[in-house]
Scaffold this motif. Structure first.
Motif, PDB file in Angstrom:
ATOM      1  N   ARG A  27       0.963  -1.091   0.147  1.00 54.46           N
ATOM      2  CA  ARG A  27      -0.132  -0.053   0.174  1.00 54.46           C
ATOM      3  C   ARG A  27       0.953   1.364  -0.102  1.00 54.46           C
ATOM      4  N   PHE A  28       2.122   1.279   0.997  1.00 53.84           N
ATOM      5  CA  PHE A  28       2.819   2.310   0.853  1.00 53.84           C
ATOM      6  C   PHE A  28       3.615   2.449  -0.324  1.00 53.84           C
ATOM      7  N   GLY A  33       4.884   5.723  -4.908  1.00 53.33           N
ATOM      8  CA  GLY A  33       5.013   5.797  -6.202  1.00 53.33           C
ATOM      9  C   GLY A  33       6.457   4.999  -6.414  1.00 53.33           C
ATOM     10  N   ILE A  34       6.639   3.799  -5.635  1.00 54.20           N
ATOM     11  CA  ILE A  34       7.929   3.144  -5.418  1.00 54.20           C
ATOM     12  C   ILE A  34       8.004   2.161  -6.655  1.00 54.20           C
ATOM     13  N   THR A  35       8.113   2.285  -7.787  1.00 53.42           N
ATOM     14  CA  THR A  35       7.997   1.749  -9.103  1.00 53.42           C
ATOM     15  C   THR A  35       9.185   1.089  -9.280  1.00 53.42           C
ATOM     16  N   ASP A  36       9.415   0.465 -10.433  1.00 51.87           N
ATOM     17  CA  ASP A  36      10.622  -0.260 -10.898  1.00 51.87           C
ATOM     18  C   ASP A  36      11.618   0.740 -11.432  1.00 51.87           C
ATOM     19  N   ASP A  37      10.999   1.863 -11.904  1.00 51.19           N
ATOM     20  CA  ASP A  37      12.047   3.039 -12.158  1.00 51.19           C
ATOM     21  C   ASP A  37      12.551   3.690 -11.305  1.00 51.19           C
ATOM     22  N   PHE A  96      18.966   3.109  -0.720  1.00 46.82           N
ATOM     23  CA  PHE A  96      19.191   3.220  -1.999  1.00 46.82           C
ATOM     24  C   PHE A  96      19.479   1.688  -2.621  1.00 46.82           C
ATOM     25  N   GLN A  97      19.869   0.731  -1.866  1.00 44.48           N
ATOM     26  CA  GLN A  97      20.078  -0.496  -2.247  1.00 44.48           C
ATOM     27  C   GLN A  97      18.841  -1.519  -2.090  1.00 44.48           C
ATOM     28  N   GLY A  98      17.899  -1.311  -1.028  1.00 45.76           N
ATOM     29  CA  GLY A  98      16.971  -2.075  -0.588  1.00 45.76           C
ATOM     30  C   GLY A  98      16.111  -2.398  -1.819  1.00 45.76           C
ATOM     31  N   ASN A  99      15.349  -3.475  -1.820  1.00 43.01           N
ATOM     32  CA  ASN A  99      14.407  -4.267  -2.855  1.00 43.01           C
ATOM     33  C   ASN A  99      13.071  -3.553  -2.537  1.00 43.01           C
ATOM     34  N   TYR A 100      12.677  -2.864  -1.389  1.00 44.72           N
ATOM     35  CA  TYR A 100      11.295  -2.495  -1.106  1.00 44.72           C
ATOM     36  C   TYR A 100      10.331  -3.414  -1.276  1.00 44.72           C
ATOM     37  N   ASP A 101      10.859  -4.608  -0.750  1.00 45.68           N
ATOM     38  CA  ASP A 101       9.907  -5.980  -0.703  1.00 45.68           C
ATOM     39  C   ASP A 101       9.557  -6.517   0.542  1.00 45.68           C
ATOM     40  N   GLU A 102       9.315  -7.417   0.884  1.00 46.86           N
ATOM     41  CA  GLU A 102       8.389  -7.791   2.176  1.00 46.86           C
ATOM     42  C   GLU A 102       9.702  -7.763   3.231  1.00 46.86           C
ATOM     43  N   ARG A 103      10.948  -8.369   2.848  1.00 46.17           N
ATOM     44  CA  ARG A 103      11.904  -8.483   3.722  1.00 46.17           C
ATOM     45  C   ARG A 103      12.484  -6.938   4.191  1.00 46.17           C
ATOM     46  N   HIS A 104      12.712  -5.998   3.201  1.00 42.33           N
ATOM     47  CA  HIS A 104      12.870  -4.643   3.484  1.00 42.33           C
ATOM     48  C   HIS A 104      11.800  -3.932   4.259  1.00 42.33           C
ATOM     49  N   CYS A 105      10.601  -4.266   4.029  1.00 39.65           N
ATOM     50  CA  CYS A 105       9.761  -3.775   4.706  1.00 39.65           C
ATOM     51  C   CYS A 105       9.823  -4.107   6.301  1.00 39.65           C
ATOM     52  N   LEU A 106      10.333  -5.450   6.589  1.00 41.02           N
ATOM     53  CA  LEU A 106      10.238  -5.824   8.117  1.00 41.02           C
ATOM     54  C   LEU A 106      11.596  -5.205   8.720  1.00 41.02           C
ATOM     55  N   ASP A 107      12.388  -5.206   7.942  1.00 40.76           N
ATOM     56  CA  ASP A 107      13.779  -4.644   8.225  1.00 40.76           C
ATOM     57  C   ASP A 107      13.653  -3.284   8.757  1.00 40.76           C
ATOM     58  N   ILE A 108      12.837  -2.331   7.768  1.00 44.80           N
ATOM     59  CA  ILE A 108      12.637  -1.113   8.361  1.00 44.80           C
ATOM     60  C   ILE A 108      11.796  -0.673   9.284  1.00 44.80           C
ATOM     61  N   ALA A 109      10.989  -1.683   9.481  1.00 44.48           N
ATOM     62  CA  ALA A 109       9.767  -1.533  10.632  1.00 44.48           C
ATOM     63  C   ALA A 109      10.842  -1.937  12.036  1.00 44.48           C
ATOM     64  N   ARG A 110      11.858  -2.791  11.724  1.00 43.25           N
ATOM     65  CA  ARG A 110      12.649  -3.100  13.014  1.00 43.25           C
ATOM     66  C   ARG A 110      13.502  -1.960  13.586  1.00 43.25           C
ATOM     67  N   ARG A 152      10.425  10.323  -2.642  1.00 38.77           N
ATOM     68  CA  ARG A 152       9.681   8.714  -2.585  1.00 38.77           C
ATOM     69  C   ARG A 152      10.316   7.898  -1.555  1.00 38.77           C
ATOM     70  N   ALA A 153      11.552   7.415  -1.697  1.00 42.60           N
ATOM     71  CA  ALA A 153      12.039   6.769  -1.039  1.00 42.60           C
ATOM     72  C   ALA A 153      12.128   6.693   0.629  1.00 42.60           C
ATOM     73  N   PHE A 154      12.425   8.164   0.859  1.00 42.43           N
ATOM     74  CA  PHE A 154      12.590   8.533   1.986  1.00 42.43           C
ATOM     75  C   PHE A 154      11.184   8.503   3.007  1.00 42.43           C
ATOM     76  N   GLY A 155      10.164   9.149   2.028  1.00 44.80           N
ATOM     77  CA  GLY A 155       8.844   8.987   2.659  1.00 44.80           C
ATOM     78  C   GLY A 155       8.447   7.538   3.032  1.00 44.80           C
TER      79      GLY A 155
END
Length: 211
Positions: A27-28, A33-37, A96-110, A152-155
């Motif tokens: 959702r975030f 707008g965290i697209t592949d681009d 800058f190097q994260g995949n913005y996927d599920e694992r990344h999501c959990l890591d940032i929450a941690r 977008r990434a920092f948001g």
């Protein structure tokens, strides 16, 4: 609020925190707008930006830690100056190097929960993230489209950290009080009106002082 929505809220609180975070992760990503681009642009930026991450992190931390409450909270979280630098360099790299996927999501929450553990109010998470964004933009310069990708990434990162804090706060609140969700939301409505009224009066007072 309907009975169905109350049950839905109660059911949400029973879910493992990971599943709640992951359901909001997509959702975030859509909202920001965290697209592949965007991810491609972040990786393109990473070589030059991360070469200066020590400098950027040091400046951003210096800016944020001028606030006594932020400084104290980081210390309570077990982050002295050296550890704080390593901690935020790790997070900064993932921006800058994260995949913005599920694992990344959990890591940032941690990461968000680690900051909250030290007593850092959720409002100060935005102070920290904004300090890093400001220093990065100042260091980067260049094409505005890359600045947009970074914003977008920092948001997204701020949203994930804040969400982890809100889940923690909400679960502790319900556990401690057992208050019915409908009653809680009615109280929010009542007190928000009172606070808005106070602010209106304050604004009126400032207006008359100015003129």
């Amino acid at each position: 609020m309907s009975g169905a929505s109350v049950k839905s809220g109660a059911a949400e609180r029973e879910k493992p925190i990971g599943s709640v975070l992951i359901s909001n992760c997509e959702r975030f990503s859509s909202l920001f707008g965290i697209t592949d681009d965007v991810k491609r642009m972040l990786r393109e930026l990473s070589k030059n930006i991360l070469a200066r991450k020590g400098e950027i992190v040091a400046k951003a931390l210096d800016l944020a830690m001028r606030d006594y409450e932020v400084s104290e909270a980081l210390e309570r979280a077990g982050l002295d100056e050296k550890k704080a630098k390593r901690f935020f360099e790790y997070w900064f790299t993932t921006v800058f190097q994260g995949n913005y996927d599920e694992r990344h999501c959990l890591d940032i929450a941690r990461i968000g929960l680690m900051l909250v553990r030290g007593g850092l109010p959720s409002t100060f998470l935005s102070t920290l993230v904004s300090a890093f964004l400001a220093e990065t933009l100042e260091t980067m310069g260049g094409d505005p489209k890359y600045a947009s990708a970074m914003a977008r990434a920092f948001g997204w990162n701020l949203a994930m950290m804040t969400l982890s804090y809100e889940i923690l706060r909400e679960r502790i609140f319900w556990k401690a009080t057992g208050i019915h969700e409908e009653v809680y939301e009615r109280l929010i409505s009542i007190y928000s009106k009172r606070l808005m009224k106070e602010l209106v009066e304050e604004l009126k007072a400032h207006y008359f002082v100015m003129i």
